[in-house]
Each structure stands twice: as C-alpha cells, then as structure tokens.
Scaffold this active site. Structure first.
Site, PDB file in Angstrom:
ATOM      1  N   LYS C  80      10.997  18.931  17.008  1.00  0.00           N
ATOM      2  CA  LYS C  80      10.948  19.174  15.561  1.00  0.00           C
ATOM      3  C   LYS C  80      12.358  19.529  15.075  1.00  0.00           C
ATOM      4  O   LYS C  80      13.116  20.202  15.783  1.00  0.00           O
ATOM      5  CB  LYS C  80       9.978  20.343  15.318  1.00  0.00           C
ATOM      6  CG  LYS C  80       9.666  20.655  13.869  1.00  0.00           C
ATOM      7  CD  LYS C  80       8.632  21.787  13.808  1.00  0.00           C
ATOM      8  CE  LYS C  80       8.285  22.193  12.381  1.00  0.00           C
ATOM      9  NZ  LYS C  80       7.271  23.271  12.351  1.00  0.00           N
ATOM     10  N   SER C 155       3.421  22.406   9.330  1.00  0.00           N
ATOM     11  CA  SER C 155       4.712  21.816   9.059  1.00  0.00           C
ATOM     12  C   SER C 155       5.234  20.889  10.145  1.00  0.00           C
ATOM     13  O   SER C 155       6.165  20.119   9.914  1.00  0.00           O
ATOM     14  CB  SER C 155       5.732  22.929   8.832  1.00  0.00           C
ATOM     15  OG  SER C 155       5.909  23.674  10.023  1.00  0.00           O
ATOM     16  N   SER C 179       1.155  25.704  12.016  1.00  0.00           N
ATOM     17  CA  SER C 179       1.989  24.507  11.903  1.00  0.00           C
ATOM     18  C   SER C 179       2.025  23.592  13.111  1.00  0.00           C
ATOM     19  O   SER C 179       2.579  22.503  13.031  1.00  0.00           O
ATOM     20  CB  SER C 179       3.426  24.903  11.537  1.00  0.00           C
ATOM     21  OG  SER C 179       3.515  25.231  10.178  1.00  0.00           O
TER      22      SER C 179
END
Lengths: 475, 99, 490
Positions: C80, C155, C179
């Site tokens: 990420k 997210s 997330s």
C-alpha cells in the site's frame, strides 16, 4: 513607592547523552548543518520515537538530587504548535505526569541561606536551530531531538541577584551530577523567566510577563533588571502591566513584546500514542539514587570539617567537582591540607584560568603538589622557589624533587656556607653595616636581601637572619 | 483562544487556522455543514456515564520501552536535503521568520 | 507454466517453485507484471510500478536461489502506498507527498525482504488511509474487480483489488478502523488485521497511531498466516510492538477442524441496518463452522453503538497531530510564493490535502482544543475502555467471534461522497477491533444476488491470531474455492 519582586524560572538543560532523546543520531555540537539527522528527528512519514533510557536516568537522578518525588507513573504527551524549528509540528514533552515532582534548591545569596522550590522536572525533545537571512530563514535539525530537561521553579525568587545565585547553584549541582555539560556557549542551558512587581504591602502578585529563550546567566540578570524596572515604570505612570511574552535584545539592552501572526496558541496536549508510559520500580530508582555523588553543599561542609580548611576556601574548591576531587587527592597525600588548599585556590586556579584549561588536563598531579608542600614545610625549598617549581610542573609536569635538583633551587642550610655569604655581603655594603650600628634597624633588612640575592634565593632565610644578627652584634 | 461556547458548535474557520489549513469560503461553508452534522453525531458519547472509568490510551499494555544510549549515523545529508523542496548551504529554507 | 498459472499460485507454491527451479523469480515477476499491464488499466489498483526495479530484485533472488534464500525468495508482493520502501515514492495517495522518496524501509517491508520477497509495486488507497472507498485518492478511484461500478472498499482498496484480480499474489495494507478487512470483504479476498503491536508500525505513515496496524491481504488464509509470521515480533524501532513470539503459520489448522471451539455471535453485530443478504451469508458461514464441530453461542458487546463516535474522535485527534508534519519544509509539495512560515503552512496544506483529510484534521483539532478535550477526546478514551471490557467479557464466553465485516456489500462509486457521516457509519463492525486492540480476519463467505462478495469476520482476543487463523482456515477449506471476479461494467 517601594515594590516587591517575584521571579520564577523555567530552566531548559541539555542532557549529556551520546544519542538523541528518541533516535540514535549523535548529539555532538558544531557538526555541519543537517548531518546528525534521521527519519525520526526530521519528522519523516512513518518514523517513530523510542525513549533513550539514559535521558530518563539523568532526569530522575537530577530529581532525586533536588529532593523531588519520583512518581510511579510518568508519560509523554504531544504538544502541538507549528514552527519551522519543529520537525513534526508537535513536540514530544510531558504534560500532566512529569518524571519528577516538587523538590527544592538550597543556596546562598547575599550572605543568606535561600531555598527555591521546584514545581516539577520533565523531559522533552529540543527543537532545531533557525538561522535568519535577509529574505529567508534556514533550518538545521542537528539539535532537533536532543534530550532537554525542563526544571520549573515556584516563583520564589525576590531579585535578579537571587535568580542569578540560584542559577549558579543549580548549575553547580547539575555539573556535579554529570547530567549536563552545562556549557552556556553551546546553549546547553536556556531559561524562560517569569517576573512581576507589586507595591510593598500588597498581598496578591502583580501581573507577570515572560521573557523567553535567555541563553546566558548574565542575560537572565540584565533582562530581569530591565524588565522589572520597566514594569515599575508602567505602574508608576499609572499604567497596567500586560501579561505577555517578551524577548530580550541583548544588544539594545531592552525587552520587547513578541508580535506574531499566531493569533491562537492552543497546544492541544494529548498522550503520545507512539510511546509507552514510564513506570519505575523502587529498585531501579534506588540504583539510580545510589549513583548520585556528594553534592556541592555537603562537600563544602565536609571539606571544612575533614581537612580543617576555612569555609571560604572550601566554597571555592567545592564549586567544581573535579577541583574538589583534585584537592582531596592532594590533601590526603599531604600533612598540610591548608597549604594544599592555598596552592589550589591561588596558583592552580589562576594558571588554569589564564590558559582556559580545566583541572582535568592539568599536568601537576595531586601527588606532586603534596610533595611540593612537604618540601616547603621541611625547609628544602623556600616558598618563593616553590612557586617556580609549581610553574615548571604546570608547564611540563614532572617530579618536584627532580625539578628542585635540576634547577638548583634547594635551600642552602649549611651554616658555614651562609656565613661566607654574609661576610661577603657585609664587605660589599659597609655603609649599611655602619647605618645599622647607628641604630637604623632597616639596614639589616637590606643586608638580608643582599644575602638572598647573592645566594640566588636559596639561602635559608631563618639561618641568614640568625647569622647576620650574630655578626652585626659582634661588630 | 476561544473557550467552549454554550452551543458547542464548532467555529470551522478558527479551528482551520489552528490546524494551519487555508479554506476557501466555499470549503468553509461545506465543512461547517458537514462537520456540524458529524459533531452532532459524535456528541453521542456524552450520553454515557463514564465517570470513574479509566481512559485507554494504548491497546497494548507495555511500559518502560527504552533504547540504550548508543549513537548511530542516520541518513546522508544529501538524501535529507534531496527531499527538501528548497535548500541552500546545507540547510532547509523557509520564508523568513519574523519574531 | 503459463501466465495464468503463475497468477494463481499461493505464496508457498510460488516460493517452492523458485527454490526447486521449476521457474525463476524473473519468470514469476514478469507474469505478474504482464497481469498488471493487462488488467490494471480497468481497475487502477496500482499507483506505482517500477518494472525494472522489480526485475532487478527478481534477478537478485534468482542469484541466491537455494534453501537459504528465504521463505519468500523471489516471490512478488505489492504494498500500500502508505508504507515506506527505500528508494521508492511513498505518496499516501496525497498531493502533499509529491516528490518524496523514502530513504528507508518500513520494518514490515524489511522483514519481507529478509525472506527474499520482491516488492513489485505500490497500491492505491484513500489519502492517508482516511476513507472506506479508495475514492479519496489523488490518483482517482480504484474500481472493484467484481463490478467496475462499485468501490473496492478502503482504505486499502488498491491492495484488495490487486489481490482479487490476481495482479498480485499478496499485498500489504493497513487497518485503522477496518481498512484491511472491509476492502477484503468488498473484493472477495482474505484480509487480516493483527492485534495492536503485533506487526511493527515503523515505516507505516501514521494515521491514528494507537489504532493503526499493518495487515496482509491474500487469496487464502494460510498465506495471511505466513505473512503474519514473517512480519510480526518485537521491533526496537516501534515502542508499541509486543515482545510475544510471532504466531506460527501451521499447516494442520484446516485438518484439525473446529471441534471444542466456542464461537460467539455478537448480538449487536446482527442488528438493524445489516443488509439481509450479508446477514444470510454470514449466518450460513457460521453454520458451516458449527458443522465443523464448533459450538455457536450468542454474546453481547453492549457499547458497540458508541464505537463510531469514539473511533472518529480518537482517530481524527491523533491524525491531526500525525499530519501536522506535512508542511512543505523538509519533503513533499510546497506552495509557491509564501511570505512567511504561517502562510507557507496554510497554503501548502490547502493545496496538498484532499477534502476528507481536511475534514478529519479539522475534527481532530477541534476535539483536542482547549475547552473540548474532556468532553470529546478524554470521554472517547473512556468509552474505549468500556469497549475493551465488552470484548474481555465476551471472550470469557467464547474462543473467537463470527460477524459480518460491513453492513453491506461494496458501495456504488460516489455513493458516500457527499455524506461523509454515512461512510463513517459503515465502519461500525470493524472499528471496535481497533479500539480494543484485538485481531480480526475477513474471509470471503458468499456473493450477493448482484454478484458482490461478502466477507465473514472472525474476531479473536488480543494476541489471539492463531485461533482466528485456525477458524478462518477451517472454514475456508470447508467452503471450497471462491469464485473469481468477472469484472465488467456496472
């Protein structure tokens, strides 16, 4: 009208650690800008702080030495404010649970014993250094993150002189503890001062102002003197003192109000989630307490009691831990501690001062000084010649006996040798001999001087006097 | 510094200044509306009687997590300054600070 | 091996293939890069892929091939955009980190590299991990591989979409309020949020430091267990990392079944607002667990309704401080023409942050400000204590819990854009684990009539990862292979 003064201090002290408070960057002074930096002290994304145990230990030791309570629970908090010297735009500090609570510093001021109480001692990280140029400012993060201990006093001081004496006493204690280099030139100790005045007889304190970031003790003294006068002037002219933060302009010798666009100051403290609390057990605190050396006040008293030296001398010697250590080493090797204290206070400190040296790098060993004292006491060298020996040892070290031999400074105590010199002096100065006969006793002193000159200072003065007296009496 | 006012409504413009965020008038208006709504919701926690409850600051229970006092080289000077939007003479530059 | 076969490998088979010489890391990485080129334009899971760098890493892995090469030698993983990887940008899907290059590896990344992993690219996310849809990104939204009209969740939506579409064998995400688990649920892959402190956060750009955890997104539970095993353990650079030994990545879990295990169904997690299709899929999964020998019991988590409020107070408060460092001085984007530092900060931050980040910074600043701290932040911390106690009590009655991950399947694109509170409320089933510091796993357990995946959430006590993984692995084996996403327009 007479005014009473109230002063409180916040003293920021850089701790003596190898690495920074929350990262492993070095703390050396004077490195080129931004060469002692890492993701943590530059506030990089993802970087996290880790507490330096030594900084905790040094702070707690200071607290113990000043009689603070060491709470079982302490924690760090974030203090938010945006400023270019702040890498994260919050400072990791301590809000409601500092490492040390209370305590006091005892010292002398104006010939009287004083006691200034502490509010607390907490630990935080230092900020970066800003340098100002005509159209921009530069930031050097080498200092950012260096451990900074903040000592907050109660408003217990009544004059700038007392504040100064407090700072000197505090500095002595911190140096003794070895927690800080206390080097003012390098900004190791910086003060914020709070002060107010009120008419004599008024109970409640006057409105205070704060002067921030004073980095010399002299600056504290002069800034306070100026600011207190200013406050009195304001009151005398019917005005009111505004509670505000001011700066000291050392060049102009004035304080001025800090005006800034930062309309709002709201530090928004909250517990630092990246650090766990500090919970010190009694054993750890006990271990740290045991490492506290004898402090200046106690040492002063002991030097007087144990070595029989005067209080003044003990004060001068005890002011510096290394000097006191030196003195004690020499005094223990000598039978005449008082003479040793005189040598340390006069010749040693004078020469060190002249050369800008510390006693740590003096070449005269305590043993050599003790031996020199005994050479004087046993009459081997005169005290005049001993000063030459000391000076020689100060320059290049060495053994006093050898130096006395090499330089031929041994005192002449052989009566026949001295008799010969006395005879020669009387022959060369018939007028003085005659003067003496006519009752001018000062002439004898002149003749002693001549004998000493002819012996190049080596003649034993006691013998010279005896022999001269005898010979003149026989004339 | 504004104190908690009676209504408890947030002054978005003031808080944005504290947070160093410049807002356009449109943004300020939208955020004011959205945040009033959100604050109205989170105020819900006030319904609970939490007196006598210890606050939780950390999910894990650890203490005295220390690092030995050992110095190590951090990142290269050039790397540090290489990330800086503006630098000169080894320093990070900002518009002149007026005190 | 053909390209597709490479893309369907689990991590152990991939590593074993490189060790045995069945294929090279270069071949494997090339196949993954080809998949990215082929499929990513449609879903935009990646924000940065440096093919040359990935192939260099692959060649290095091939050069050290052999038993000592590491448990992931030559195996590509995606990370990420919130994690620092030395030499790579770390943009956090924000304009404000434009130009920033990380000078260091996050500990989690360093530990994967130590086992020989190849970092193949960086995945999209909500800016600074603030959001539940991966729409709040400077790069634009990532689309759900199952339905391009839907969000992938957030997210860590980029990581979930990349794994679901087989553009990555595995990816790292971060979970502050769900997330990792929620996008895993929305995209039909496995997502693990470890207990707080299990994986070092050093190098993870902080959103809310007391809630953040790095977690793996994978195609199967065993892979998640392997990555957890590699990344977890005390890190001297993160004071909040726990010293407990890493949970093992055992093979015997699935075979052991669930006999003797008590699985709790928290009453509050099956209440009003739960989509009936989601409820049905999760209950069916619970029944499957019962069929494997587990005993199902109902448990209560009475303070759940206060969790969202407490979460958004604590998370935004911490975020307001964590994001204060983005000021245009030391790295990243800087506004032009500022006249003084105040001006520099306000303009840089106005230009650099997106609307959701600004909203949360303002909320967080507010709840910490003078006069409000007690009523909001401190009260929220106390509510956090109550939520933690809820779990402690409930775990006294069961070994692990089964629950939905999110009240619904994936949202439509743009559905929550104008109503942030609506998006916040969707986090109700995940934020509690972060507040309590416990672990949670999302395992795909069904599809809605619209063909959208639904996740089963397995919650375990603090440091109870082994239980959670065991339940997940047993269920997953019983469930059988999960369908592949078919993509397609809305």
């Amino acid at each position: 009208m007479k005014y009473l003064t109230t002063i409180g201090l916040e003293v920021h002290v850089q701790l003596r650690t190898r690495s920074k408070m929350f990262c492993a960057c070095g703390t050396g002074f004077g490195a080129p800008p931004n060469t002692q930096v890492c993701p943590v002290c530059l506030g990089y994304p993802g970087a996290m702080p880790v507490m330096n145990e030594e900084a905790i230990r040094l702070t707690v030791m200071t607290g113990l030495a000043l009689g603070c309570a060491i709470p079982a629970f302490s924690k760090f908090d974030r203090k938010s404010y945006f400023y270019p010297d702040m890498p994260k735009n919050y400072q990791i500090s301590q809000y409601d649970c500092p490492l040390c609570d209370g305590g006091a510093v005892e010292f002398e001021s104006g010939g009287q014993g004083r006691r200034v109480r502490m509010v607390r001692i907490h630990l935080e990280e230092d900020v970066a250094k800003n340098m100002h140029f005509p159209s921009f400012s530069g930031v050097d993060f080498n200092r950012a993150g260096v451990p900074l201990m903040e000592i907050v006093t109660q408003p217990d001081m009544g004059s700038p002189e007392e504040a100064m004496d407090f700072l000197l006493a505090l500095k002595q204690t911190l140096s003794y503890l070895g927690v800080s280099d206390c080097n003012l030139e390098e900004g190791n100790v910086r003060c914020d001062v709070n002060c107010s005045v009120r008419p004599d007889g008024q109970e409640e304190l006057g409105t205070k102002t704060e002067i921030k970031n004073l980095n010399t003790f002299k600056g504290v003294f002069h800034a306070l003197r100026h600011e207190l006068d200013r406050q009195v002037d304001v009151l005398e002219s019917g005005g009111r003192v505004t509670q505000e933060t001011r700066r000291w302009d050392a060049d102009q010798g004035v304080t001025y109000s800090m005006r800034s666009k930062e309309d709002a100051h709201d530090y928004r403290y909250f517990p630092e989630p990246d650090l766990m609390p500090v919970e010190l057990d009694a054993a750890t605190v006990g271990e740290w307490r045991a490492a506290i050396p004898e402090l200046p006040g106690a040492r002063r008293a002991r030097l007087t009691a144990e070595y029989g030296i005067p209080g003044y001398a003990a004060g001068v010697i005890a002011a510096d831990r290394a000097v006191a250590d030196y003195f004690e080493a020499a005094a223990r090797a000598s039978k005449n501690a008082k003479a040793v204290s005189n040598w340390v206070m006069t010749e040693m400190l004078r020469l060190l001062g002249e050369r800008g040296m510390t006693i740590g790098n003096a070449r005269v060993t305590p043993g050599a000084l003790a031996r020199l004292v005994s050479l004087v006491d046993s009459g081997v060298v005169s005290s005049t010649a001993a000063k030459d020996v000391f000076a020689a040892m100060f320059e290049s070290g060495g053994d006093p006996d050898a130096l006395v031999r090499e330089k031929g400074l041994a005192q002449v105590s052989d009566a026949s040798e001295i008799e010969a010199i006395v005879d020669r002096a009387m022959e060369e100065n018939p007028k003085s001999v005659a003067d003496f006969m006519q009752g001018k006793s000062a002439a004898a002193k002149f003749l002693v001087g001549q004998v000493m000159r002819l012996s190049r200072g080596k003649a034993n003065p006691k013998l010279v006097n005896e022999i001269l007296e005898r010979k003149l009496g026989a004339e | 510094m504004t104190e908690a006012n009676e209504s408890g409504a947030m002054d978005v413009a003031y808080v944005a200044r504290l947070a160093r965020l410049a807002l356009t008038p449109e943004e300020a208006e939208t955020f004011q509306r959205q945040l009033d709504h959100i604050v109205g919701y989170v105020r819900k926690i006030g319904e609970l009687d939490v007196s006598g409850v210890e606050p939780t600051a950390h999910a894990a229970v650890l203490s005295n997590v220390f690092r030995p006092d050992e110095a190590r080289h951090g990142i290269e000077h050039d790397v540090a300054l290489g990330n800086a939007p503006r630098s000169a003479d080894g320093q990070f530059l900002v518009p002149r600070i007026v005190e | 091996m053909n390209r597709e076969a490479f893309q369907c490998l689990d991590l152990r088979s991939a590593a074993a293939g490189v060790v045995s010489g069945d294929f090279t890391s270069r071949e494997l990485v090339e196949a993954m890069l080809a998949g990215i080129i082929e499929r990513d334009p449609a879903i935009r899971a990646f924000v940065h892929v440096d093919a040359d760098d990935a192939l260099r890493q692959a060649d290095a892995a091939d050069a050290r091939r052999g038993p000592g090469g590491g448990r992931l030698n030559g195996v590509p993983v995606a990370v990420k955009d919130v994690l620092n990887v030395a030499g790579q940008p770390c943009g956090c899907a924000s304009r404000i980190l434009e130009g920033y290059r990380a000078p260091y590896d996050a500990t989690a990344v360093a530990r994967l590299r130590r086992e020989g992993a190849v970092v193949v690219g960086r995945t999209n996310m909500d800016e600074f991990a603030m959001g539940s849809t991966t729409e709040n990104s400077v790069h634009g939204p990532t689309l759900n591989p199952w339905n391009h009209g839907r969000v992938p969740g957030g997210s860590s939506g980029g990581s979930a979409a990349a794994v679901a579409s087989r553009e990555a064998l595995a990816a790292l995400g971060s979970d502050t309020g769900g997330s990792v688990r929620q996008p895993a649920s929305f995209c039909g892959c496995v997502g693990l949020k470890p207990s707080y402190g299990r994986i070092s956060r050093y190098g993870l750009t902080a959103y809310a430091s007391s809630l953040d955890q790095i977690g793996p997104l994978t195609t199967n539970v065993r892979d998640a267990a392997l990555l957890l095993n590699i990344m977890s353990g005390r890190d001297p650079l993160d004071s909040t990392s726990v010293p407990d030994p890493a949970p093992c990545a055992d093979d015997g879990w699935a075979a052991a079944g669930l006999k003797g295990m008590k699985l709790g169904l928290p009453r509050e997690y099956f209440g009003a607002g739960l989509d009936p299709e989601v409820a049905w899929a999760v209950r069916a999964a619970a029944d499957a667990c019962a069929a494997l020998g587990a005993e199902l019991v109902e448990v209560a988590l009475p303070h759940t309704e206060y969790a969202i409020a407490a979460y958004y107070i604590i998370a935004t408060a911490e975020a307001s401080a964590n994001l204060a460092r983005f000021d245009g001085v030391r790295y990243g984007r800087r506004a032009d023409g500022a006249s003084d530092p105040y001006d520099l900060y306000t303009r840089t931050r106005a230009e650099g942050f997106g609307a959701e980040v600004k909203r949360r910074i303002i909320l967080g600043t507010y709840v910490l400000s003078s006069g409000y701290y007690e009523a909001y932040y401190r009260s929220a911390q106390k509510v956090r204590t109550l939520i933690r106690r809820d779990f402690e009590r409930a775990f006294g009655q069961c070994d692990a819990m089964l629950a939905p991950v999110a009240p619904t399947a994936a949202y439509r694109l743009g559905e929550t854009t104008d109503d942030p509170l609506k998006m916040y409320l969707g986090d109700i089933l995940t934020v509690t684990a972060n507040l309590a510091g416990i672990c949670g796993l999302s395992v795909p357990c069904g599809l809605t009539d619209d063909g959208l995946p639904v996740g089963l959430q397995v919650l375990g006590p603090f440091l109870g990862e082994e239980r959670v993984l065991r339940v997940g692995a047993a269920y997953e084996t019983a469930r059988g292979p999960f369908p592949e996403p078919h993509g397609g327009a809305a």
